[in-house]
Scaffold this active site. Structure first.
Site, PDB file in Angstrom:
ATOM      1  N   ASP A  12       0.797  -1.105   0.120  1.00  0.00           N
ATOM      2  CA  ASP A  12      -0.065   0.080   0.072  1.00  0.00           C
ATOM      3  C   ASP A  12       0.832   1.254  -0.168  1.00  0.00           C
ATOM      4  O   ASP A  12       2.006   1.281   0.589  1.00  0.00           O
ATOM      5  CB  ASP A  12      -0.837  -0.096   1.091  1.00  0.00           C
ATOM      6  CG  ASP A  12      -2.189   1.024   1.225  1.00  0.00           C
ATOM      7  OD1 ASP A  12      -2.325   1.391   0.005  1.00  0.00           O
ATOM      8  OD2 ASP A  12      -2.453   1.624   2.372  1.00  0.00           O
ATOM      9  N   GLY A  15      -0.140   5.571  -4.321  1.00  0.00           N
ATOM     10  CA  GLY A  15      -0.621   6.877  -4.530  1.00  0.00           C
ATOM     11  C   GLY A  15      -0.112   7.999  -4.052  1.00  0.00           C
ATOM     12  O   GLY A  15       0.324   8.995  -4.470  1.00  0.00           O
ATOM     13  N   ARG A  25      -0.962   9.522  -9.668  1.00  0.00           N
ATOM     14  CA  ARG A  25      -0.774   8.398  -8.969  1.00  0.00           C
ATOM     15  C   ARG A  25      -0.381   7.086  -9.427  1.00  0.00           C
ATOM     16  O   ARG A  25       0.276   6.166  -9.141  1.00  0.00           O
ATOM     17  CB  ARG A  25      -2.353   7.959  -8.613  1.00  0.00           C
ATOM     18  CG  ARG A  25      -2.864   8.718  -7.534  1.00  0.00           C
ATOM     19  CD  ARG A  25      -4.368   8.631  -7.387  1.00  0.00           C
ATOM     20  NE  ARG A  25      -4.611   7.259  -6.732  1.00  0.00           N
ATOM     21  CZ  ARG A  25      -4.390   6.872  -5.719  1.00  0.00           C
ATOM     22  NH1 ARG A  25      -4.022   7.512  -4.648  1.00  0.00           N
ATOM     23  NH2 ARG A  25      -4.561   5.272  -5.343  1.00  0.00           N
ATOM     24  N   HIS A  29       1.952   3.446  -8.967  1.00  0.00           N
ATOM     25  CA  HIS A  29       1.944   1.958  -9.265  1.00  0.00           C
ATOM     26  C   HIS A  29       2.993   1.313 -10.146  1.00  0.00           C
ATOM     27  O   HIS A  29       3.352   0.531 -10.123  1.00  0.00           O
ATOM     28  CB  HIS A  29       0.725   1.832  -9.928  1.00  0.00           C
ATOM     29  CG  HIS A  29      -0.459   2.184  -9.371  1.00  0.00           C
ATOM     30  ND1 HIS A  29      -0.834   1.764  -8.024  1.00  0.00           N
ATOM     31  CD2 HIS A  29      -1.770   2.890  -9.689  1.00  0.00           C
ATOM     32  CE1 HIS A  29      -2.029   2.152  -7.733  1.00  0.00           C
ATOM     33  NE2 HIS A  29      -2.314   3.142  -8.351  1.00  0.00           N
ATOM     34  N   TRP A  61     -12.301  -1.865  -7.446  1.00  0.00           N
ATOM     35  CA  TRP A  61     -13.009  -1.611  -8.793  1.00  0.00           C
ATOM     36  C   TRP A  61     -13.653  -0.143  -8.599  1.00  0.00           C
ATOM     37  O   TRP A  61     -14.152   0.313  -9.503  1.00  0.00           O
ATOM     38  CB  TRP A  61     -13.945  -2.615  -9.025  1.00  0.00           C
ATOM     39  CG  TRP A  61     -13.519  -3.918  -9.574  1.00  0.00           C
ATOM     40  CD1 TRP A  61     -13.366  -5.196  -8.730  1.00  0.00           C
ATOM     41  CD2 TRP A  61     -12.638  -4.391 -10.705  1.00  0.00           C
ATOM     42  NE1 TRP A  61     -12.733  -6.261  -9.165  1.00  0.00           N
ATOM     43  CE2 TRP A  61     -12.314  -5.729 -10.613  1.00  0.00           C
ATOM     44  CE3 TRP A  61     -12.511  -3.710 -11.805  1.00  0.00           C
ATOM     45  CZ2 TRP A  61     -11.682  -6.706 -11.776  1.00  0.00           C
ATOM     46  CZ3 TRP A  61     -11.817  -4.541 -12.928  1.00  0.00           C
ATOM     47  CH2 TRP A  61     -11.502  -5.823 -12.416  1.00  0.00           C
ATOM     48  N   LEU A 123      10.388 -20.925  -4.978  1.00  0.00           N
ATOM     49  CA  LEU A 123       9.195 -19.661  -4.391  1.00  0.00           C
ATOM     50  C   LEU A 123       8.035 -19.902  -4.985  1.00  0.00           C
ATOM     51  O   LEU A 123       8.102 -19.903  -6.287  1.00  0.00           O
ATOM     52  CB  LEU A 123       9.973 -18.502  -4.244  1.00  0.00           C
ATOM     53  CG  LEU A 123       8.839 -17.205  -3.741  1.00  0.00           C
ATOM     54  CD1 LEU A 123       8.902 -17.421  -2.186  1.00  0.00           C
ATOM     55  CD2 LEU A 123       9.465 -15.823  -4.523  1.00  0.00           C
ATOM     56  N   ARG A 171       2.225  -4.868   6.132  1.00  0.00           N
ATOM     57  CA  ARG A 171       1.414  -3.758   5.485  1.00  0.00           C
ATOM     58  C   ARG A 171       2.372  -2.521   5.387  1.00  0.00           C
ATOM     59  O   ARG A 171       2.770  -1.877   6.541  1.00  0.00           O
ATOM     60  CB  ARG A 171       0.070  -3.308   5.854  1.00  0.00           C
ATOM     61  CG  ARG A 171      -0.525  -2.600   5.101  1.00  0.00           C
ATOM     62  CD  ARG A 171      -2.158  -1.959   5.584  1.00  0.00           C
ATOM     63  NE  ARG A 171      -2.635  -1.468   4.568  1.00  0.00           N
ATOM     64  CZ  ARG A 171      -3.961  -1.586   4.102  1.00  0.00           C
ATOM     65  NH1 ARG A 171      -4.712  -2.404   4.589  1.00  0.00           N
ATOM     66  NH2 ARG A 171      -4.546  -0.408   3.419  1.00  0.00           N
ATOM     67  N   ARG A 177      -4.897  -1.684   8.765  1.00  0.00           N
ATOM     68  CA  ARG A 177      -6.276  -2.575   8.859  1.00  0.00           C
ATOM     69  C   ARG A 177      -5.894  -3.703   7.765  1.00  0.00           C
ATOM     70  O   ARG A 177      -4.558  -3.828   6.987  1.00  0.00           O
ATOM     71  CB  ARG A 177      -7.163  -1.635   8.226  1.00  0.00           C
ATOM     72  CG  ARG A 177      -6.743  -0.868   7.079  1.00  0.00           C
ATOM     73  CD  ARG A 177      -8.122   0.064   6.760  1.00  0.00           C
ATOM     74  NE  ARG A 177      -7.812   1.107   5.645  1.00  0.00           N
ATOM     75  CZ  ARG A 177      -7.873   2.106   5.753  1.00  0.00           C
ATOM     76  NH1 ARG A 177      -7.787   2.868   6.985  1.00  0.00           N
ATOM     77  NH2 ARG A 177      -7.446   3.206   4.749  1.00  0.00           N
ATOM     78  N   GLU A 190       1.627 -13.276  12.491  1.00  0.00           N
ATOM     79  CA  GLU A 190       2.202 -11.971  13.280  1.00  0.00           C
ATOM     80  C   GLU A 190       2.092 -10.734  12.319  1.00  0.00           C
ATOM     81  O   GLU A 190       2.252 -11.056  11.027  1.00  0.00           O
ATOM     82  CB  GLU A 190       3.835 -12.172  13.481  1.00  0.00           C
ATOM     83  CG  GLU A 190       3.935 -13.502  14.291  1.00  0.00           C
ATOM     84  CD  GLU A 190       3.522 -13.079  15.813  1.00  0.00           C
ATOM     85  OE1 GLU A 190       3.520 -12.176  16.375  1.00  0.00           O
ATOM     86  OE2 GLU A 190       2.904 -14.324  16.564  1.00  0.00           O
TER      87      GLU A 190
HETATM   88  C1  IPE Z   1      -5.240  -2.570   0.022  1.00  0.00           C
HETATM   89  O1  IPE Z   1      -5.042  -1.114  -0.105  1.00  0.00           O
HETATM   90  C2  IPE Z   1      -5.354  -3.400  -1.331  1.00  0.00           C
HETATM   91  C3  IPE Z   1      -4.212  -3.361  -2.089  1.00  0.00           C
HETATM   92  C4  IPE Z   1      -2.907  -2.975  -1.424  1.00  0.00           C
HETATM   93  C5  IPE Z   1      -4.101  -4.063  -3.306  1.00  0.00           C
HETATM   94  P1  IPE Z   1      -6.232   0.055  -0.512  1.00  0.00           P
HETATM   95  O2  IPE Z   1      -5.433   1.054  -0.556  1.00  0.00           O
HETATM   96  O3  IPE Z   1      -7.312  -0.779  -1.499  1.00  0.00           O
HETATM   97  O4  IPE Z   1      -6.815  -0.169   1.120  1.00  0.00           O
HETATM   98  P2  IPE Z   1      -7.939   1.112   1.891  1.00  0.00           P
HETATM   99  O5  IPE Z   1      -8.979   1.206   0.796  1.00  0.00           O
HETATM  100  O6  IPE Z   1      -6.715   1.851   2.273  1.00  0.00           O
HETATM  101  O7  IPE Z   1      -8.316   0.107   3.208  1.00  0.00           O
HETATM  102  C1  IPE Z   2      -1.694   0.259  -3.260  1.00  0.00           C
HETATM  103  O1  IPE Z   2      -1.620   1.607  -3.461  1.00  0.00           O
HETATM  104  C2  IPE Z   2      -1.946  -0.317  -4.608  1.00  0.00           C
HETATM  105  C3  IPE Z   2      -3.377  -0.785  -5.007  1.00  0.00           C
HETATM  106  C4  IPE Z   2      -4.269  -0.557  -4.181  1.00  0.00           C
HETATM  107  C5  IPE Z   2      -3.616  -1.148  -6.175  1.00  0.00           C
HETATM  108  P1  IPE Z   2      -2.706   2.571  -3.351  1.00  0.00           P
HETATM  109  O2  IPE Z   2      -3.139   2.923  -4.884  1.00  0.00           O
HETATM  110  O3  IPE Z   2      -3.486   2.089  -2.619  1.00  0.00           O
HETATM  111  O4  IPE Z   2      -1.940   3.845  -3.070  1.00  0.00           O
HETATM  112  P2  IPE Z   2      -2.490   4.848  -1.868  1.00  0.00           P
HETATM  113  O5  IPE Z   2      -2.906   4.134  -0.541  1.00  0.00           O
HETATM  114  O6  IPE Z   2      -3.523   5.671  -2.070  1.00  0.00           O
HETATM  115  O7  IPE Z   2      -1.334   5.829  -1.318  1.00  0.00           O
HETATM  116 MG    MG Z   3      -4.188   2.460  -0.425  1.00  0.00          MG
END
Ligand code: IPE
Ligand code: IPE
Ligand code: MG
Length: 223
Positions: A12, A15, A25, A29, A61, A123, A171, A177, A190
């Site tokens: 995560d 963006g 953003r 990725h 989505w 792996l 995470r 979360r 863990e």
């Molecule tokens: C969780 O991240 C999903 C992925 C890392 C693919 P999100 O950015 O979608 O999660 P929330 O919306 O912050 O809970």
């Molecule tokens: C995780 O990064 C990748 C996906 C969920 C696809 P985010 O796109 O959720 O990035 P933030 O959390 O908005 O920074």
């Molecule tokens: Mg995110």
């Protein structure tokens, strides 16, 4: 010392990483996808058997169509560009999640990469795409009912996309979360949360987390 067989990562912060730099953003990725290689290498060098990476959730989505389209395109490019690397490095590529809504082209590339790497054993890489923990459990139970299999904790576990329990769940990106990731398999995982945004994350960061994990007192409800 705890054994680390199954490592799972919620990747995560792409963006926010991009926004901080004044980029789109989607640039986040793109850079984030490059980190995967370093993670695979770390797992191979440290005898980790399974690496599960959360790449696209059943909830993602909801994002603007342009971002979703970009992610699907990036995934396609990733699948094609990794073929040689995965073959040479002994990585067995798998997906978890329901891939039925993906385009025919994406499904084709997933199948090709799975087939090319099916006999690899250094792996197992699970890429979680259109993945949701609730969806996975629901599909598992449906499958069991269709086959008239008795519902038990073990039969549900075996019917999941990935039955192996998670030892360590990381995470990045500063949120505390699960966001619907591997709910069943994370029962006794863990947890490690880091503020580092995914594109900045590397095997050095991971190594500190893994060393800490090795010394944890895992009780599994016992003493
Ligand atoms: C969780 O991240 C999903 C992925 C890392 C693919 P999100 O950015 O979608 O999660 P929330 O919306 O912050 O809970
Ligand atoms: C995780 O990064 C990748 C996906 C969920 C696809 P985010 O796109 O959720 O990035 P933030 O959390 O908005 O920074
Ligand atoms: Mg995110």
């Amino acid at each position: 010392m705890n054994e680390l067989k199954h490592l799972a990562i919620i990747m995560d912060g792409n963006g926010r990483w991009a926004k901080k730099r004044g980029f789109l953003r989607t640039n986040g990725h793109e850079v984030g996808a490059l980190v995967v290689e370093d993670m695979c290498e770390y797992c191979i060098n440290n005898n980790i058997e399974i690496l599960s990476l959360y790449a696209f959730s059943t909830e993602n989505w909801k994002r603007p169509k342009s971002e979703v389209d970009f992610l699907m395109n990036l995934l396609n490019k990733f699948l094609i560009s990794r073929q040689e690397k995965f073959i040479n490095n002994g990585i067995k590529f798998q997906t978890i999640g329901d891939i039925t809504p993906f385009s025919d082209e994406l499904k084709k590339q997933i199948k090709i990469l799975k087939n090319l790497t099916q006999n690899n054993s250094r792996l197992k890489l699970n890429l979680a795409i259109n993945y949701g923990g609730r969806d996975e459990i629901t599909r598992a139970v449906k499958k069991l009912m269709q086959n008239n299999t008795e519902i038990s904790e073990n039969s549900i576990k075996q019917a999941l996309d990935e039955p192996c329990d998670i030892d360590l769940l990381v995470r990045t990106g500063g949120e505390f979360r699960l966001s619907n990731f591997m709910l069943f398999q994370a029962s006794y995982a863990e947890f490690a949360f880091t503020d580092t945004l995914w594109p900045d994350f590397n095997s050095g960061h991971l190594d500190i987390i893994v060393k800490d994990f090795k010394n944890k007192n895992r009780r599994f409800g016992g003493l």
